[in-house]
Design an enzyme around this catalytic site. Structure first.
Site, PDB file in Angstrom:
ATOM      1  N   ARG A 194      17.726  39.650  34.900  1.00 27.75           N
ATOM      2  CA  ARG A 194      18.320  40.510  35.937  1.00 27.75           C
ATOM      3  C   ARG A 194      17.296  41.006  36.952  1.00 27.75           C
ATOM      4  NH1 ARG A 194      22.190  44.037  32.574  1.00 27.75           N
ATOM      5  NH2 ARG A 194      20.196  44.604  31.731  1.00 27.75           N
ATOM      6  N   LYS A 203      17.796  34.585  16.106  1.00 22.48           N
ATOM      7  CA  LYS A 203      18.534  35.429  15.196  1.00 22.48           C
ATOM      8  C   LYS A 203      18.677  36.828  15.789  1.00 22.48           C
ATOM      9  CE  LYS A 203      15.968  37.787  12.172  1.00 22.48           C
ATOM     10  NZ  LYS A 203      15.002  38.664  12.801  1.00 22.48           N
ATOM     11  N   ASP A 260      14.683  30.218  12.987  1.00 21.80           N
ATOM     12  CA  ASP A 260      14.215  31.148  11.960  1.00 21.80           C
ATOM     13  C   ASP A 260      12.710  30.921  11.958  1.00 21.80           C
ATOM     14  OD1 ASP A 260      13.168  32.220   9.595  1.00 21.80           O
ATOM     15  OD2 ASP A 260      15.149  32.200   8.678  1.00 21.80           O
ATOM     16  N   HIS A 261      11.964  31.806  12.610  1.00 20.60           N
ATOM     17  CA  HIS A 261      10.566  31.455  12.889  1.00 20.60           C
ATOM     18  C   HIS A 261       9.729  31.316  11.619  1.00 20.60           C
ATOM     19  CE1 HIS A 261       9.677  35.781  12.586  1.00 20.60           C
ATOM     20  NE2 HIS A 261       8.407  35.452  12.528  1.00 20.60           N
ATOM     21  N   HIS A 314      14.889  34.999   6.796  1.00 25.19           N
ATOM     22  CA  HIS A 314      13.555  34.580   6.326  1.00 25.19           C
ATOM     23  C   HIS A 314      13.469  34.512   4.788  1.00 25.19           C
ATOM     24  CE1 HIS A 314      12.792  35.354  10.433  1.00 25.19           C
ATOM     25  NE2 HIS A 314      12.324  36.577  10.344  1.00 25.19           N
TER      26      HIS A 314
END
Ligand code: BG6
Length: 509
Positions: free
Chosen positions: A65, A171, A200-201, A263
């Site tokens: 924005r 997520k 999902d790091h 995780h």
């Protein structure tokens, strides 16, 4: 023109052995002014470029924005890279990346902005040779997911003949099973499932991938990786930080939804699953889905789960306020900042072996580990006093920090008597390898550009994980307030009591 993907002295040895270089492509980040983008995504893009893993002409479009011009966006990326990138800053890499950077200003329901995005992509196709291949990274709160994907569809951005278009979703994927199903439906109406990448790091972390190498590339561990030898498994993700400036996201979500649903259950799945037929996405997902489907909740959720909130305390020599005193938190909030859960896995390998999961903010220190704790020897020829200080054998996979693996076992204490005490055998990544580990987001962004979905949870995994968590969240909601623990400690006494009831105790990592 010498491309970013061409001869690059910084390309590390691992990548020389197996060059996985993205083809012509670009990335659009929605929510580009957010924290995740500044601290992780932009630096990861630069690090990939610096390692020679992005194509010449790679393009990066920021959408937000804010009233920015292209130059303001480029400046923002530049500052983020300087502050957070893992690899050294090199002007020539930066200059080349800069050529493909654009900013599109607008709201998510602003049709004009999406038309502008479409034009920008077409222009970059011409100028940079991206081949029309673009990934759309939704680094925005989940309530905006439906709007953004619908806009992509409406403006003809979700597909292009002869090119790929992919959606990358951060997520949380919903806040319970029902909302996750709704979300998945909306996304799949626009993108085919093989073009949807859920991040999902933790799956991008080297040590998490090493769970599979440890288990399935060796002969040593697998024969004892079962109920005949394992007493229980503890999976811990402890953080020393509080919620910082994330009150808006965290309150009402809490520790279990924030990290156990994703995780920690992924760590459980990798630790407990059967050997996949191959290391490809379908085979891996099939095994993870099987094991997550076999997870069973204990009957008495009051005895087998604990949720708690941090109260004021001391951390690293400094005073820390309690959760309810943090800026932006409703003082009557019941959100959990700590959660501990005992789970069972109903299959032949794990019947009767509890998996204890715990996570918390403002705990003693930052550490994530998986401890596989083995049964005591069924018989000991040594007398009781000689083995007094002997614990149980354990194999501990340290996900972070000090990535590595430790094996704990009993050894004779030097001297004339037969006394046995615990010792540790250590493997540390830092000592065995010269390459430094890439950041999780580097690996995952590269995989998205390559279309490699091994390290991304499938829709079934996400939904099964909510199925596990939903009854617990419901139970907590109906049963009083969370317990408390002082900041800087290892959690509430209730969590210690939970394990003590089983005759066990938490490891002090
Ligand atoms: C995120 C959570 O997924 O993981 C955060 O939303 C948490 O609350 C973070 O702090 C921890 O990540 P890492 O990689 O530092 O362990």
């Amino acid at each position: 023109m010498s491309g970013i993907g061409e001869a690059n002295p910084l390309r590390d040895t691992a990548d020389r052995r197996l060059p996985r270089i993205a083809g012509p492509s670009g990335l659009v980040i929605f929510g580009v002014t957010g924290d995740l983008s500044r601290k992780k995504l932009m630096p990861a893009v630069y690090d990939l470029a610096n390692r020679g893993l992005l194509p010449p002409g790679f393009s990066l479009i920021g959408f937000a924005r804010r009233e920015w011009q292209d130059e303001d966006f480029a400046q923002e990326v530049h500052d983020a890279v300087k502050e957070h990138a893992r690899t050294p800053f090199r002007e020539e890499v930066w200059q080349q990346l800069n050529q493909g950077m654009r900013f599109v200003q607008g709201d998510f329901d602003d049709d004009e902005a999406f038309e502008h995005l479409k034009k920008t992509i077409a222009e970059l196709d011409q100028a940079q040779g991206t081949g029309g291949n673009f990934a759309f990274y939704l680094s925005v709160p989940p309530k905006f997911f439906p709007k953004v994907v619908q806009q992509l569809k409406k403006h003809g951005l979700a597909e292009k003949e002869g090119s790929w278009r992919r959606a990358v979703i951060e997520k949380p994927f919903g806040h319970d099973l029902e909302s996750a199903e709704e979300l998945n439906q909306v996304v799949h109406e626009v993108f085919p499932s093989n073009e949807v990448f859920r991040i999902d790091h933790y799956l991008g972390k080297e040590t998490v991938q090493n769970i599979l190498a440890l288990r399935f590339a060796n002969t040593l561990f697998e024969p004892i990786w079962n109920r005949s030898y394992v007493d229980h498994v503890q999976i811990t993700m402890a953080e020393d930080i509080g919620i910082g400036g994330r009150a808006g996201y965290y309150d009402g979500i809490g520790a279990a939804r924030d990290v156990i649903q994703n995780h920690l259950l992924q760590l459980l799945a990798l630790t407990a699953m059967e050997e996949p037929a191959s290391f490809d996405a379908d085979a891996l997902a099939a095994e993870k889905v099987k094991v997550l489907g076999a997870v069973r909740l204990p009957k008495d959720l009051g005895e087998s789960t604990v949720r708690a909130q941090y109260a004021a305390g001391w951390q690293g020599g400094e005073k820390a306020v309690g959760y309810l005193q943090e800026d932006g938190i409703d003082p009557s909030s019941t959100t959990d900042t700590y959660a501990a859960i005992k789970l069972a896995i109903d299959n032949r390998r794990w019947a009767g072996v509890p998996f204890y999961l715990r996570t918390g903010k403002r705990l003693g220190r930052r550490v994530t580990e998986i401890a596989v704790v083995f049964q005591r020897a069924p018989h000991s020829p040594f007398d009781h006093t000689a083995t007094e200080e002997l614990g149980q054998n354990a194999l501990v996979i340290r996900v972070q920090p000090d990535e590595g693996v430790t094996l704990r076992f009993g050894s004779k204490v030097p001297g004339t008597s037969m006394e046995v005490r615990d010792v540790s055998m250590d493997f540390a990544y830092g000592e065995s390898f010269t390459e430094s580990s890439p950041e999780a987001y580097e690996r995952l962004i590269l995989d998205v550009l390559l279309g490699d979905s091994n390290l991304f949870p499938r829709v079934e995994e996400v939904e099964l994980s909510w199925k596990i968590l939903d009854p617990i969240e419901e139970y907590w909601e109906q049963n009083g307030r969370p317990a408390q623990y002082a900041a800087g400690t290892w959690g509430p006494v209730e969590a210690d009591e939970m394990l003590a009831r089983d005759g066990r105790s938490w490891r002090r990592p």
